[in-house]
Design a protein around this motif. Structure first.
Motif, PDB file in Angstrom:
ATOM      1  N   ILE A  66      97.420  27.664  15.946  1.00  0.00           N
ATOM      2  CA  ILE A  66      96.475  26.635  15.513  1.00  0.00           C
ATOM      3  C   ILE A  66      95.525  27.269  14.508  1.00  0.00           C
ATOM      4  O   ILE A  66      94.746  28.157  14.856  1.00  0.00           O
ATOM      5  CB  ILE A  66      95.708  26.064  16.713  1.00  0.00           C
ATOM      6  CG1 ILE A  66      96.695  25.442  17.708  1.00  0.00           C
ATOM      7  CG2 ILE A  66      94.682  25.033  16.258  1.00  0.00           C
ATOM      8  CD1 ILE A  66      96.085  25.045  19.031  1.00  0.00           C
ATOM      9  N   PRO A  67      95.601  26.872  13.241  1.00  0.00           N
ATOM     10  CA  PRO A  67      94.824  27.546  12.200  1.00  0.00           C
ATOM     11  C   PRO A  67      93.331  27.442  12.453  1.00  0.00           C
ATOM     12  O   PRO A  67      92.808  26.380  12.791  1.00  0.00           O
ATOM     13  CB  PRO A  67      95.240  26.834  10.910  1.00  0.00           C
ATOM     14  CG  PRO A  67      95.794  25.511  11.345  1.00  0.00           C
ATOM     15  CD  PRO A  67      96.398  25.745  12.686  1.00  0.00           C
ATOM     16  N   SER A  68      92.652  28.573  12.274  1.00  0.00           N
ATOM     17  CA  SER A  68      91.209  28.602  12.485  1.00  0.00           C
ATOM     18  C   SER A  68      90.636  29.844  11.819  1.00  0.00           C
ATOM     19  O   SER A  68      91.305  30.888  11.755  1.00  0.00           O
ATOM     20  CB  SER A  68      90.883  28.640  13.980  1.00  0.00           C
ATOM     21  OG  SER A  68      89.497  28.813  14.195  1.00  0.00           O
ATOM     22  N   THR A  69      89.416  29.728  11.322  1.00  0.00           N
ATOM     23  CA  THR A  69      88.664  30.903  10.882  1.00  0.00           C
ATOM     24  C   THR A  69      87.548  31.210  11.865  1.00  0.00           C
ATOM     25  O   THR A  69      86.555  31.856  11.505  1.00  0.00           O
ATOM     26  CB  THR A  69      88.084  30.703   9.468  1.00  0.00           C
ATOM     27  OG1 THR A  69      87.295  29.508   9.446  1.00  0.00           O
ATOM     28  CG2 THR A  69      89.184  30.638   8.428  1.00  0.00           C
ATOM     29  N   SER A  70      87.695  30.777  13.085  1.00  0.00           N
ATOM     30  CA  SER A  70      86.736  31.156  14.113  1.00  0.00           C
ATOM     31  C   SER A  70      86.646  32.677  14.138  1.00  0.00           C
ATOM     32  O   SER A  70      87.672  33.367  14.064  1.00  0.00           O
ATOM     33  CB  SER A  70      87.190  30.630  15.468  1.00  0.00           C
ATOM     34  OG  SER A  70      86.310  31.032  16.489  1.00  0.00           O
ATOM     35  N   PRO A  71      85.445  33.260  14.213  1.00  0.00           N
ATOM     36  CA  PRO A  71      85.318  34.713  14.173  1.00  0.00           C
ATOM     37  C   PRO A  71      86.244  35.414  15.161  1.00  0.00           C
ATOM     38  O   PRO A  71      86.293  35.074  16.340  1.00  0.00           O
ATOM     39  CB  PRO A  71      83.842  34.923  14.523  1.00  0.00           C
ATOM     40  CG  PRO A  71      83.174  33.703  13.980  1.00  0.00           C
ATOM     41  CD  PRO A  71      84.135  32.582  14.263  1.00  0.00           C
ATOM     42  N   GLY A  72      86.992  36.380  14.655  1.00  0.00           N
ATOM     43  CA  GLY A  72      87.973  37.106  15.444  1.00  0.00           C
ATOM     44  C   GLY A  72      89.381  36.612  15.276  1.00  0.00           C
ATOM     45  O   GLY A  72      90.336  37.324  15.592  1.00  0.00           O
ATOM     46  N   ALA A  73      89.555  35.378  14.774  1.00  0.00           N
ATOM     47  CA  ALA A  73      90.891  34.807  14.625  1.00  0.00           C
ATOM     48  C   ALA A  73      91.556  35.305  13.349  1.00  0.00           C
ATOM     49  O   ALA A  73      90.905  35.767  12.413  1.00  0.00           O
ATOM     50  CB  ALA A  73      90.803  33.284  14.601  1.00  0.00           C
ATOM     51  N   ARG A  74      92.877  35.209  13.319  1.00  0.00           N
ATOM     52  CA  ARG A  74      93.632  35.488  12.089  1.00  0.00           C
ATOM     53  C   ARG A  74      93.352  34.378  11.088  1.00  0.00           C
ATOM     54  O   ARG A  74      93.524  33.199  11.385  1.00  0.00           O
ATOM     55  CB  ARG A  74      95.121  35.554  12.393  1.00  0.00           C
ATOM     56  CG  ARG A  74      96.032  35.518  11.164  1.00  0.00           C
ATOM     57  CD  ARG A  74      97.470  35.254  11.574  1.00  0.00           C
ATOM     58  NE  ARG A  74      98.328  34.959  10.435  1.00  0.00           N
ATOM     59  CZ  ARG A  74      98.505  33.760   9.908  1.00  0.00           C
ATOM     60  NH1 ARG A  74      97.841  32.710  10.403  1.00  0.00           N
ATOM     61  NH2 ARG A  74      99.327  33.578   8.892  1.00  0.00           N
ATOM     62  N   ALA A  75      92.936  34.745   9.884  1.00  0.00           N
ATOM     63  CA  ALA A  75      92.670  33.754   8.847  1.00  0.00           C
ATOM     64  C   ALA A  75      93.978  33.090   8.424  1.00  0.00           C
ATOM     65  O   ALA A  75      94.969  33.773   8.177  1.00  0.00           O
ATOM     66  CB  ALA A  75      92.014  34.426   7.640  1.00  0.00           C
ATOM     67  N   PRO A  76      94.026  31.769   8.339  1.00  0.00           N
ATOM     68  CA  PRO A  76      95.290  31.079   8.074  1.00  0.00           C
ATOM     69  C   PRO A  76      95.867  31.361   6.680  1.00  0.00           C
ATOM     70  O   PRO A  76      95.131  31.498   5.702  1.00  0.00           O
ATOM     71  CB  PRO A  76      94.911  29.587   8.197  1.00  0.00           C
ATOM     72  CG  PRO A  76      93.622  29.562   8.933  1.00  0.00           C
ATOM     73  CD  PRO A  76      92.917  30.839   8.580  1.00  0.00           C
ATOM     74  N   HIS A  77      97.180  31.449   6.637  1.00  0.00           N
ATOM     75  CA  HIS A  77      97.889  31.440   5.356  1.00  0.00           C
ATOM     76  C   HIS A  77      97.947  30.006   4.834  1.00  0.00           C
ATOM     77  O   HIS A  77      98.225  29.059   5.578  1.00  0.00           O
ATOM     78  CB  HIS A  77      99.317  31.964   5.528  1.00  0.00           C
ATOM     79  CG  HIS A  77     100.316  31.304   4.638  1.00  0.00           C
ATOM     80  ND1 HIS A  77     100.372  31.528   3.274  1.00  0.00           N
ATOM     81  CD2 HIS A  77     101.287  30.384   4.907  1.00  0.00           C
ATOM     82  CE1 HIS A  77     101.331  30.785   2.744  1.00  0.00           C
ATOM     83  NE2 HIS A  77     101.903  30.087   3.710  1.00  0.00           N
TER      84      HIS A  77
END
Length: 602
Positions: free
Chosen positions: A492-503
């Motif tokens: 599930i794409p997310s830029t929540s801190p710590g998450a993998r930034a979506p392609h």
């Protein structure tokens, strides 16, 4: 940098391990030259760190471990400039000498147009039949799907089929060519003594038994499940072996007509528990046959083992075998080291030294490559001076939960297979191949079970959706208090801190936002003026922090998927910080604090 000294315990000249002089200024000793150790040493070199790499064996492995480099690992290898070259191995061949001393042309890997289909069969002999199939697209087909699905849910790179024996043989000369890596094969790690400002490691020549003492700032234990580095640190494992032993036969056969009786495959899972794996889609195969733990494997005929596995429940199935390459018995383990770092903080564990799991799902080596990338960039940042101690503290904090979950998931996948095998043995082997109503009912039951539980090699949420939070180098904003949605199957794409930034592909349709990110930190600014990018660039320059700035004022689709106007991304593509909603400016002090936290200095 701390001076490295290597001193023989007895006088010797022209030692086989010292054909080239050891470097006198290496900062890191990497123990183990499997995939994890090779990638770790390579990344350290690319980041300017002089490293010694030692491996107890004289050559790379001949064991057919690992089947797949998953999508997340391919993204990380792409960050190191290695992904495209790994894929090329599928179309290359090399010459090697067989056990019969005959030159053979051996395909390196698997071309990208072959699927990863997995078959479930009662056996290939007469009376056996195909029960079900997991359709797993080829890397080429996966790449096309990535191009067509630009909603942030996809990886940047498709997976790649590749045996560990091929991976190591490919990576070894690449690492050896790095001027900052001194490679020594045939050198064993014995034990270490950790000091306040250094680690003294005792090494031993595998041939002559001569001993040497190496002093480096740090040691990375990438030396596998029986890790001597871990034992030197007396770090215990939580977990242990599973109650199942397999006998492995790795062999050459060009009898494709008989092997492909039920169709082309990556794996065939036979309903009675045996497995065959296609290693190169041409002539290299591996079978695994469950055996009682107390079996005398010296009495097993490897040819008959192959015929028995292929026959499944339907009787012996003979094929033409050109050569038996390797045989062994192995028992799977599900365990994780209690700690990844020594008490004094100068020794780290990675890969199988830190965690072990059964092969199903392909999480073992891929989790290890994640470790390698993580400790590599963090340790290099500290040694290069722009990273602080919290970077090193974050390694275990971030990677241990990933291993816990991946080891657990390998067990979940294993239970899928154990369940139908128990059904077959419980009903009697003859039932699953019988043509009566009872046999058809059992096959229907197996078919429904495996098609319902088909997450093995499909769980993108497991492979890409892990979130490095909480972490001392990840900043959570005031509007990031809710835990983002996660499920095991879907990323599930997310830029929540710590998450993998979506392609996400940009408006030109070919450039991924990942392609624009720098080798170290990157500040992505979607605002019209790009003032945040300028401010972060100036602050980073003042602090000596390497950062790339990416200004994308006209990429609304990417902005929507990335959720915020400004996002700070780490070298591993994970988000270190993002701007709170509605904020239009940051002070110099706030910008400085964000950067110092992200690099572990605050």
């Amino acid at each position: 940098m701390l001076k490295v000294s290597i001193e023989p315990t007895q006088e010797t000249e022209n030692s086989p391990t010292n054909g080239h002089k050891f470097p006198s200024n290496a900062s890191v000793l990497v123990v183990g030259a499997g995939p994890v150790g090779l990638v770790t040493a390579f990344q350290l070199a690319k980041r300017g760190i002089r490293t010694i790499l030692v491996e107890r064996n004289l050559e790379t492995t001949k064991w057919p471990k690992m089947d797949i480099t998953n999508v997340r690992s391919m993204e990380l290898l792409d960050r190191l400039g290695l992904a495209d070259d790994l894929r090329k191995q599928g179309n290359r061949s090399w010459q090697f000498m067989s056990q019969k001393n005959k030159p053979l042309t051996h395909p390196i890997g698997v071309p990208g147009d072959y699927s990863l289909d997995c078959l479930f069969s009662t056996g290939l002999s007469d009376g056996g039949q195909l029960v079900a199939k997991w359709d797993l697209e080829s890397p080429d087909e996966y790449r096309e799907r990535i191009k067509k699905t630009n909603d942030g849910t996809m990886p940047r790179q498709p997976y790649q089929r590749c045996s560990q024996s091929i991976f190591e043989a490919w990576m070894k000369p690449i690492v050896e060519a790095e001027p900052l890596v001194a490679c020594f094969f045939g050198v064993k790690f014995e034990f270490l003594r950790e000091l306040d400002d250094a680690v003294e490691s005792t090494l031993c020549d595998s041939v002559t038994d001569e001993q040497y003492v190496v002093s480096t700032k740090y040691v990375l234990g990438c030396d596998g499940a029986s890790s001597r580095v871990r034992r030197s640190l007396e770090i215990p494992l939580t977990g242990g072996p599973i109650p199942m032993t397999n006998f492995l036969v790795h062999f050459r056969s060009r009898d494709l007509e008989r092997l492909h009786k039920q169709g082309q495959f990556w794996h065939i899972f036979f309903c009675n528990g045996g497995v065959i794996i296609s290693q190169n889609e041409k002539d290299i195969w591996t079978v695994h046959m469950p055996i009682p733990p107390d079996t005398n494997t010296e009495l097993l005929d490897p040819y008959e083992v192959v015929f028995k596995v292929l026959g499944g429940s339907s009787g012996r199935y003979k094929i033409d075998i050109d050569e038996i390459l390797v045989t062994s018995a192995w028992t799977g383990h599900i365990c994780v080291a209690e700690h990844y770092r020594s008490n004094r903080g100068r020794v780290f564990l990675a890969g199988d030294a830190a965690h072990q799991n059964i092969p199903l799902g392909g999480y073992g080596m891929n989790t290890g490559l994640g470790d390698a990338f993580d400790i590599g960039w963090k340790l290099a940042a500290v040694l290069n001076g722009h990273g602080g101690e919290e970077l090193l503290n974050s390694y275990e904090i971030e990677r241990h939960p990933v291993a816990d979950r991946n080891v657990h998931m390998s067990g979940v996948h294993g239970m899928v297979h154990r369940t139908y095998v128990e059904w077959v043995h419980g009903e009697g082997q003859g039932t699953v191949i019988s043509t009566d109503e009872k046999g058809e009912s059992l096959r229907d039951r197996i078919r429904s079970h495996v098609l319902t539980n088909d997450g093995e090699n499909k769980y993108l949420g497991v492979e890409m959706g892990y979130r490095n939070f909480p972490s001392p180098i990840v900043l959570q904003g005031t509007d990031d208090q809710e835990t983002p949605e996660w499920n095991e199957r879907n990323y599930i794409p997310s830029t929540s801190p710590g998450a993998r930034a979506p392609h996400v592909f940009l408006r030109d349709g070919d450039t991924s936002i990942h392609d624009l990110l720098g080798f170290d930190y990157s500040l992505v600014d979607f605002t019209t003026g790009g003032n945040f990018a300028s401010r972060f660039k100036d602050a980073a320059s003042h602090l000596g922090i390497p950062i790339a700035t990416v200004h994308l004022p006209n990429e609304q689709h990417a902005r929507d998927l990335w959720e915020r106007d400004v996002v700070l991304v780490r070298p591993d593509l994970h988000v270190a910080w993002r701007l709170n909603k509605g904020v239009t400016s940051l002070s110099d002090d706030a910008t400085k604090d964000i950067l110092l936290t992200a690099v572990g200095k605050k």
